[in-house]
Write a protein that holds these residues in place. Sequence first.
Motif, PDB file in Angstrom:
ATOM      1  N   ILE A  66       0.840  -1.207   0.000  1.00 35.68           N
ATOM      2  CA  ILE A  66       0.000   0.000   0.000  1.00 35.68           C
ATOM      3  C   ILE A  66       0.871   1.251   0.000  1.00 35.68           C
ATOM      4  O   ILE A  66       0.618   2.211  -0.748  1.00 35.68           O
ATOM      5  CB  ILE A  66      -0.950  -0.021   1.213  1.00 35.68           C
ATOM      6  CG1 ILE A  66      -1.960  -1.173   1.084  1.00 35.68           C
ATOM      7  CG2 ILE A  66      -1.681   1.308   1.345  1.00 35.68           C
ATOM      8  CD1 ILE A  66      -2.844  -1.340   2.293  1.00 35.68           C
ATOM      9  N   ASN A  67       1.904   1.254   0.852  1.00 34.77           N
ATOM     10  CA  ASN A  67       2.816   2.401   0.877  1.00 34.77           C
ATOM     11  C   ASN A  67       3.520   2.584  -0.460  1.00 34.77           C
ATOM     12  O   ASN A  67       3.787   3.716  -0.883  1.00 34.77           O
ATOM     13  CB  ASN A  67       3.854   2.212   1.984  1.00 34.77           C
ATOM     14  CG  ASN A  67       3.242   2.329   3.365  1.00 34.77           C
ATOM     15  OD1 ASN A  67       2.170   2.913   3.536  1.00 34.77           O
ATOM     16  ND2 ASN A  67       3.904   1.762   4.351  1.00 34.77           N
ATOM     17  N   MET A  68       3.811   1.496  -1.129  1.00 36.83           N
ATOM     18  CA  MET A  68       4.455   1.575  -2.443  1.00 36.83           C
ATOM     19  C   MET A  68       3.543   2.282  -3.441  1.00 36.83           C
ATOM     20  O   MET A  68       3.981   3.161  -4.190  1.00 36.83           O
ATOM     21  CB  MET A  68       4.790   0.164  -2.918  1.00 36.83           C
ATOM     22  CG  MET A  68       5.198   0.057  -4.386  1.00 36.83           C
ATOM     23  SD  MET A  68       5.418  -1.668  -4.865  1.00 36.83           S
ATOM     24  CE  MET A  68       5.613  -1.482  -6.648  1.00 36.83           C
ATOM     25  N   CYS A  69       2.271   1.909  -3.462  1.00 40.36           N
ATOM     26  CA  CYS A  69       1.338   2.518  -4.415  1.00 40.36           C
ATOM     27  C   CYS A  69       1.051   3.974  -4.083  1.00 40.36           C
ATOM     28  O   CYS A  69       0.720   4.762  -4.972  1.00 40.36           O
ATOM     29  CB  CYS A  69       0.034   1.725  -4.449  1.00 40.36           C
ATOM     30  SG  CYS A  69       0.228   0.031  -5.047  1.00 40.36           S
ATOM     31  N   LEU A  70       1.181   4.339  -2.787  1.00 39.81           N
ATOM     32  CA  LEU A  70       0.907   5.714  -2.366  1.00 39.81           C
ATOM     33  C   LEU A  70       2.162   6.572  -2.269  1.00 39.81           C
ATOM     34  O   LEU A  70       2.086   7.724  -1.841  1.00 39.81           O
ATOM     35  CB  LEU A  70       0.203   5.704  -1.001  1.00 39.81           C
ATOM     36  CG  LEU A  70      -1.165   5.023  -0.936  1.00 39.81           C
ATOM     37  CD1 LEU A  70      -1.705   5.044   0.475  1.00 39.81           C
ATOM     38  CD2 LEU A  70      -2.154   5.687  -1.889  1.00 39.81           C
ATOM     39  N   PHE A  71       3.319   5.992  -2.646  1.00 40.26           N
ATOM     40  CA  PHE A  71       4.600   6.686  -2.529  1.00 40.26           C
ATOM     41  C   PHE A  71       4.836   7.170  -1.096  1.00 40.26           C
ATOM     42  O   PHE A  71       5.369   8.240  -0.859  1.00 40.26           O
ATOM     43  CB  PHE A  71       4.678   7.881  -3.490  1.00 40.26           C
ATOM     44  CG  PHE A  71       4.671   7.491  -4.933  1.00 40.26           C
ATOM     45  CD1 PHE A  71       3.496   7.509  -5.664  1.00 40.26           C
ATOM     46  CD2 PHE A  71       5.844   7.081  -5.558  1.00 40.26           C
ATOM     47  CE1 PHE A  71       3.484   7.151  -6.992  1.00 40.26           C
ATOM     48  CE2 PHE A  71       5.839   6.732  -6.899  1.00 40.26           C
ATOM     49  CZ  PHE A  71       4.647   6.761  -7.624  1.00 40.26           C
ATOM     50  N   ASN A  72       4.421   6.344  -0.136  1.00 44.17           N
ATOM     51  CA  ASN A  72       4.578   6.680   1.280  1.00 44.17           C
ATOM     52  C   ASN A  72       5.764   5.892   1.834  1.00 44.17           C
ATOM     53  O   ASN A  72       5.669   4.689   2.070  1.00 44.17           O
ATOM     54  CB  ASN A  72       3.300   6.339   2.052  1.00 44.17           C
ATOM     55  CG  ASN A  72       3.429   6.668   3.523  1.00 44.17           C
ATOM     56  OD1 ASN A  72       4.310   7.425   3.933  1.00 44.17           O
ATOM     57  ND2 ASN A  72       2.568   6.095   4.335  1.00 44.17           N
ATOM     58  N   TYR A  73       6.886   6.578   2.033  1.00 43.25           N
ATOM     59  CA  TYR A  73       8.082   5.917   2.545  1.00 43.25           C
ATOM     60  C   TYR A  73       8.537   6.520   3.876  1.00 43.25           C
ATOM     61  O   TYR A  73       9.681   6.387   4.263  1.00 43.25           O
ATOM     62  CB  TYR A  73       9.207   6.000   1.516  1.00 43.25           C
ATOM     63  CG  TYR A  73       8.888   5.235   0.256  1.00 43.25           C
ATOM     64  CD1 TYR A  73       9.033   3.862   0.214  1.00 43.25           C
ATOM     65  CD2 TYR A  73       8.408   5.897  -0.871  1.00 43.25           C
ATOM     66  CE1 TYR A  73       8.726   3.147  -0.941  1.00 43.25           C
ATOM     67  CE2 TYR A  73       8.095   5.202  -2.025  1.00 43.25           C
ATOM     68  CZ  TYR A  73       8.256   3.821  -2.060  1.00 43.25           C
ATOM     69  OH  TYR A  73       7.950   3.119  -3.188  1.00 43.25           O
ATOM     70  N   GLY A  74       7.601   7.173   4.571  1.00 43.35           N
ATOM     71  CA  GLY A  74       7.919   7.726   5.877  1.00 43.35           C
ATOM     72  C   GLY A  74       7.325   6.923   7.026  1.00 43.35           C
ATOM     73  O   GLY A  74       7.299   7.387   8.148  1.00 43.35           O
ATOM     74  N   ASP A  75       6.822   5.712   6.720  1.00 44.64           N
ATOM     75  CA  ASP A  75       6.209   4.873   7.745  1.00 44.64           C
ATOM     76  C   ASP A  75       7.299   4.161   8.530  1.00 44.64           C
ATOM     77  O   ASP A  75       7.894   3.186   8.059  1.00 44.64           O
ATOM     78  CB  ASP A  75       5.268   3.860   7.080  1.00 44.64           C
ATOM     79  CG  ASP A  75       4.451   3.093   8.101  1.00 44.64           C
ATOM     80  OD1 ASP A  75       3.658   2.241   7.694  1.00 44.64           O
ATOM     81  OD2 ASP A  75       4.613   3.340   9.312  1.00 44.64           O
ATOM     82  N   VAL A  76       7.538   4.630   9.757  1.00 41.58           N
ATOM     83  CA  VAL A  76       8.609   4.028  10.570  1.00 41.58           C
ATOM     84  C   VAL A  76       8.174   2.713  11.200  1.00 41.58           C
ATOM     85  O   VAL A  76       9.007   1.958  11.706  1.00 41.58           O
ATOM     86  CB  VAL A  76       9.048   5.011  11.672  1.00 41.58           C
ATOM     87  CG1 VAL A  76       9.665   6.250  11.066  1.00 41.58           C
ATOM     88  CG2 VAL A  76       7.862   5.382  12.570  1.00 41.58           C
ATOM     89  N   THR A  77       6.856   2.423  11.197  1.00 38.96           N
ATOM     90  CA  THR A  77       6.384   1.181  11.811  1.00 38.96           C
ATOM     91  C   THR A  77       6.593  -0.016  10.925  1.00 38.96           C
ATOM     92  O   THR A  77       6.448  -1.146  11.383  1.00 38.96           O
ATOM     93  CB  THR A  77       4.894   1.313  12.146  1.00 38.96           C
ATOM     94  OG1 THR A  77       4.140   1.518  10.932  1.00 38.96           O
ATOM     95  CG2 THR A  77       4.661   2.475  13.089  1.00 38.96           C
ATOM     96  N   ASN A  78       6.892   0.192   9.653  1.00 40.71           N
ATOM     97  CA  ASN A  78       7.084  -0.921   8.719  1.00 40.71           C
ATOM     98  C   ASN A  78       8.434  -0.733   8.033  1.00 40.71           C
ATOM     99  O   ASN A  78       8.558   0.026   7.072  1.00 40.71           O
ATOM    100  CB  ASN A  78       5.947  -0.958   7.689  1.00 40.71           C
ATOM    101  CG  ASN A  78       5.761  -2.334   7.095  1.00 40.71           C
ATOM    102  OD1 ASN A  78       5.581  -3.308   7.810  1.00 40.71           O
ATOM    103  ND2 ASN A  78       5.817  -2.424   5.789  1.00 40.71           N
ATOM    104  N   LYS A  79       9.442  -1.406   8.549  1.00 37.96           N
ATOM    105  CA  LYS A  79      10.794  -1.234   8.037  1.00 37.96           C
ATOM    106  C   LYS A  79      10.933  -1.860   6.656  1.00 37.96           C
ATOM    107  O   LYS A  79      10.185  -2.771   6.286  1.00 37.96           O
ATOM    108  CB  LYS A  79      11.803  -1.854   8.999  1.00 37.96           C
ATOM    109  CG  LYS A  79      11.618  -3.353   9.186  1.00 37.96           C
ATOM    110  CD  LYS A  79      12.623  -3.888  10.198  1.00 37.96           C
ATOM    111  CE  LYS A  79      12.446  -5.394  10.380  1.00 37.96           C
ATOM    112  NZ  LYS A  79      13.386  -5.940  11.370  1.00 37.96           N
ATOM    113  N   PRO A  80      11.892  -1.402   5.825  1.00 38.65           N
ATOM    114  CA  PRO A  80      12.068  -1.963   4.477  1.00 38.65           C
ATOM    115  C   PRO A  80      12.563  -3.394   4.540  1.00 38.65           C
ATOM    116  O   PRO A  80      13.216  -3.826   5.491  1.00 38.65           O
ATOM    117  CB  PRO A  80      13.101  -1.024   3.840  1.00 38.65           C
ATOM    118  CG  PRO A  80      13.807  -0.391   4.992  1.00 38.65           C
ATOM    119  CD  PRO A  80      12.811  -0.281   6.096  1.00 38.65           C
TER     120      PRO A  80
END
Length: 755
Positions: free
Chosen positions: A531-545
């Motif tokens: 979901i973060n990938m599709c929304l270009f959201n890469y500031g989510d610290v709760t879900n590490k890469p």
Amino acid sequence: MGELFRSEEMTLAQLFLQSEAAYCCVSELGELGMVQFRDLNPDVNVFQRKFVNEVRRCEEMDRKLRFVEKEIKKANIPTVDTGENPEVPFPRDMIDLEATFEKLENELKEINTNQEALKKNFLELTELKHILRRTQQFFDEMEDPALMEESSALMEGNEGGRGAPLRLGFVAGVISRERIPTFERMLWRVCRGNVFLRQAEIEDPLEDPATGDQVHKSVFIIFFQGDQLKNRVKKICEGFRASLYPCPETPQERKEMAAGVNTRIDDLQMVLNQTEDHRQRVLQAAAKTMRVWFIKVRKMKAIYHTLNLCNIDVTQKCLIAEVWCPVSDLDSIQFALRRGTERSGSTVPSILNRMTTKQTPPTFNKTNKFTSGFQNIVDAYGIGNYREINPAPYTIITFPFLFAVMFGDMGHGVLMTCAALYLVIRESRILSQKTDNEIWNIATNKLTFLNSFKMKMSVILGVIHMMFGVSLSLFNHLYFKKPLNIFLGFIPEIVFMASLFGYLIILVFYKWTAYDAFTSKDAPSLLIAFINMCLFNYGDVTNKPLYRGQMGIQIVLVLIALACVPCMLIVKTMVLRRQHLWKKHLGTQKFGGVRVGNGPTEDEAGIMDHDALSQHSEDGDEHAEEEPFDFGDVAVHQAIHTIEYCLGCISNTASYLRLWALSLAHAQLSEVLWTMVMHLGLSSRSGGGFFGLSIIFAAFAMLTVCILLIMEGLSAFLHALRLHWVEFQNKFYTGQGFKFVPFSFESILEGRFDE
């Protein structure tokens, strides 16, 4: 419909509680369970609130009680549950409770420490007893001339053929049985074969004093020559966690030591029995009052936690609280406040004032044992808006009716009614039964693993299946010679799916290989990452890469997928329009790729339909009869197709999850039937031969047909649920409210919500 079947009318009220009466008043409100406190200190850290020390003391008491409860369960002592609901202790009683729990915890810890030390000593003496017994046999065997000649030849051969008499040293000890093969190989390699090892198994397992596990061990004795080999042997024994014990060289000394060891073992066994009896008495006494202690401590903690939600006026003599409560229960709340004031001994009454507010109140629907089940069905869809018509009363009528229409069997209906009647009659006894958590933990872990595995496998199979279907369209385009559909249809479609959902499959396989069963709980969520990938959201610290460089790769893939959309939506439409205009002005010529007039270049001709090109070459300058071309219709059709495909990639992928749900349910039901019926029947030693096996098989077959084949009951329930959620409730039910969660001791003790 006026007030009919609507949620309760709620009001916001302000409470003024005297400091000395606040504890007892909140206690009475907790027993009533009809007010929801609002946090009046949202900006104050939980560690800076007034009653934080009291909350910590309650948590410490709760921790000590959990320790005692763990010891009680370890000793297999049942906890007495009389159904008593004790009153909340006064604040001054907290000191006595703390002293009681402190004494109990320290006593149990001291008993456990002493018991572990005694068991460790007992283990060492037991191992020494086996060593003395076995080494005597080893020495007797060493007196065998053939064995002595073999060991002497082994030692002399490895020492360069020296013929001098050997004086062998030895060490004796105990080691875990499974380490013997590796231990023997290591001795041979490090000592270069200059040692002689004898070992024998200890028949009875020995108890590990630290863990309580039964461990199988073996006695060994190692013969060697020289201090250098002695040091090597001891280091190897230390590395393999072998226990070495002193063993006399002469038989008489070994016999005397064995007699002393046996005497010490008997004395130690007597002390261990006395210690265990004392431990049992302490735990049995604690088990009688454990439930009452838990209730008292958790009620106290809930009260202080609630008091931390209140404000304190400037005089420090009054606490101010705001609560949501039903208007119809205001009299009961006033009476509870009076009871609390009287119980505290205060002479100043507590005050309740109704407030006017524009805030949306919580939704509260009063239920009983019968209506609560149907209310849960409605609430699972969404909590109703405040004062919205509640569908639950209608559901009580329509849900059983629609279920009966789809189920449609009077005989099965009678059986289900009998089963429901049995559950109603035995309700109190069923609820009071305690289930062993450790059996269910195993089943939950297994189910959780299969749930995650089959869900991901369903997505993988679904995406592969859809990509295979898209790939088959390529053969149609090739057969009908439509290069335009290949370049602006098939390629963007397959690239779009591969960039998003193909990449998702790669992430699934990567997660399986990068995280094992022990670290999977710390792995990032693939759903959130997608979901973060599709929304270009890469500031989510709760879900590490998942891997290094993930952000850059995902941005490129999403941009590629987005670029495919205009190819299907706009470019193809414009090329179709260009083809139409080119055929309309067919008289123009092209020479060597240079366009004259409106003719296409060779590059444009490469992606045009084969029919259009052949028509141009065959008809020359003659205008063929053209099909009607409406640019608006073509654009709308292409837009519908593009939107349907892009959204279908998501909805169709989710649709494949039915593979996961049905497979998991069928597998679990099948395993339960096999384990609880056939496996138990076949493994029973008291079976009645062919007759007994026939009865077992008949029972298994009947349950298989009823549970695995006749699943219309479950299917009817699920379809009725869907009819109410979608076709019925969405006509009038918004379901975007928030639930009324009153401060209730009953809810806290049942664990319905976290404090």
